[in-house]
Write an enzyme that holds these catalytic residues in place. Sequence first.
Site, PDB file in Angstrom:
ATOM      1  N   GLU A   1       0.866  -1.195   0.000  1.00  0.00           N
ATOM      2  CA  GLU A   1       0.000   0.000   0.000  1.00  0.00           C
ATOM      3  C   GLU A   1       0.893   1.233   0.000  1.00  0.00           C
ATOM      4  O   GLU A   1       2.080   1.138   0.351  1.00  0.00           O
ATOM      5  CB  GLU A   1      -0.885  -0.006   1.249  1.00  0.00           C
TER       6      GLU A   1
ATOM      7  N   GLU B   1       9.272  -7.959  -3.474  1.00  0.00           N
ATOM      8  CA  GLU B   1       9.009  -9.080  -2.554  1.00  0.00           C
ATOM      9  C   GLU B   1       9.909  -9.107  -1.326  1.00  0.00           C
ATOM     10  O   GLU B   1      10.437 -10.161  -0.946  1.00  0.00           O
ATOM     11  CB  GLU B   1       9.128 -10.410  -3.301  1.00  0.00           C
ATOM     12  N   GLY B   2      10.079  -7.959  -0.710  1.00  0.00           N
ATOM     13  CA  GLY B   2      10.915  -7.911   0.479  1.00  0.00           C
ATOM     14  C   GLY B   2      12.311  -7.497   0.084  1.00  0.00           C
ATOM     15  O   GLY B   2      13.024  -8.264  -0.577  1.00  0.00           O
TER      16      GLY B   2
END
Length: 399
Positions: free
Chosen positions: A141, A377-378
């Site tokens: 977000e 993804e991190g």
Amino acid sequence: MDLTPGEPTRERLGQARALGRELVRPVGLEADRLGRPTPPGHPFFARLVELGLGGTRWTGEPEPEGDAGPAKERGPGNARATLCVAEELSYWDRGVAVSFPGPGLGEPPILSLGSDGQRERFLAPFRKRDRPRWGAFAMTEPGAGSDVAGIRTSARRDGDDWILDGDKSFAANASRADWIVVFATVDPSRGREGHRAFVVERGTPGLGDFKIERKMGLKAYESTSFTLRQCRVPGANLLGGREPATRRAGFKGAMKSFNATLPTIAAMAVGMGRAALDESLAFARAEGLLGDVRVRDGLERIRRRLRVARLLCWRAAWLADHRQPNVTEASMSKALAPLVTFEAAAFGMELLGAVGGRGDHLIEKLFRDAKAMDIVEGTGQIQRLLMARKLVGLPRDPS
Ligand SMILES: Cc1cc2nc3c(=O)[nH]c(=O)nc-3n(C[C@H](O)[C@H](O)[C@H](O)COP(=O)(O)OP(=O)(O)OC[C@H]3O[C@@H](n4cnc5c(N)ncnc54)[C@H](O)[C@@H]3O)c2cc1C
């Protein structure tokens, strides 16, 4: 641990190479030049479907549980075969590889959290070869990226339905997807334990405001923000059951997906790094730079480090295929491979000198593409923090 790719994987690699040379690289260069994602109606996607690509790895059989023995190499769920093909396609163009039709990152949560009925509803259509279809995954977000516990998209029960409200960003292929797996919170005071995953189908009233983000690289696929406003989702679309949130159904479900996909992201980075190395070598040869020991040493250092990164990816995938925990290896591969790739592209840029500044050389494109691999993804930083916690005996997940 035998890491030699078997015959079925070698066959798939050969096909990926041919597809990469013929279509993937040219489509990626076109998207980069035009500065926008390849549109869903592009003949390239129809061609992929004709070739039998864009399907689901769900076979219709129940997902193996616990100690089910090694995954078969030919099976669509084989992590190492998937990873080898992902590396090869990314060698040709990683942005295009992500734009391929298919359920994408939305598939792992449906496989790990969904019921058989939900898998049938949402994944079985990907077995039809009638048109390109996409799925998407939306966790991030505007105010919650690394700190996924901070997501604010809310889910409120209303009879048999759920009402979702919130803003999502950077979701791959979201505006063209048949459905998006959206993570929302049913109770913000419970942090990650309050997270649930919902499959939000295209055309659901309240799902909208799709906006494709501008990106410095990986332009061939869309990374899209969208909003959910009083978006009514049937209870049947909640993954992981209707009961109040549990760790397994919420955050843990998402993390299980990440551990399945992190080594694949890392392998994609290795593919891009190989491309940067090959281009650098070709440039250095053409320009007569190979007589310089510093150039040779720089190139060999990159080859060496790419091999190490690749072995870590393979190890993480081998563990997954043998149903053994791979959390640390998955993080290690994701923390290392994008850095090596960035180093490979940066070294190539040094060799190019002023030529790199023109903005029309493949190495310059790879330099822009490579940066995002450390973020998706991190981030690498977050992987390193998690591994360091584990090393000293702290719980990996601070909450
Ligand atoms: C190309 C691309 C595709 C993406 N695709 C998807 C997708 O399909 N679906 C989806 O949900 N998301 C997607 N994302 C989002 C991605 O997962 C996030 O960008 C990522 O999690 C980082 O979040 P952030 O950008 O908000 O950065 P932040 O979390 O704001 O981090 C900014 C910087 O601070 C560092 N940092 C943050 N917290 C700490 C800490 N505690 N200690 C030390 N350093 C810290 C980070 O490592 C980073 O360097 C995509 C992103 C990109 C760039």
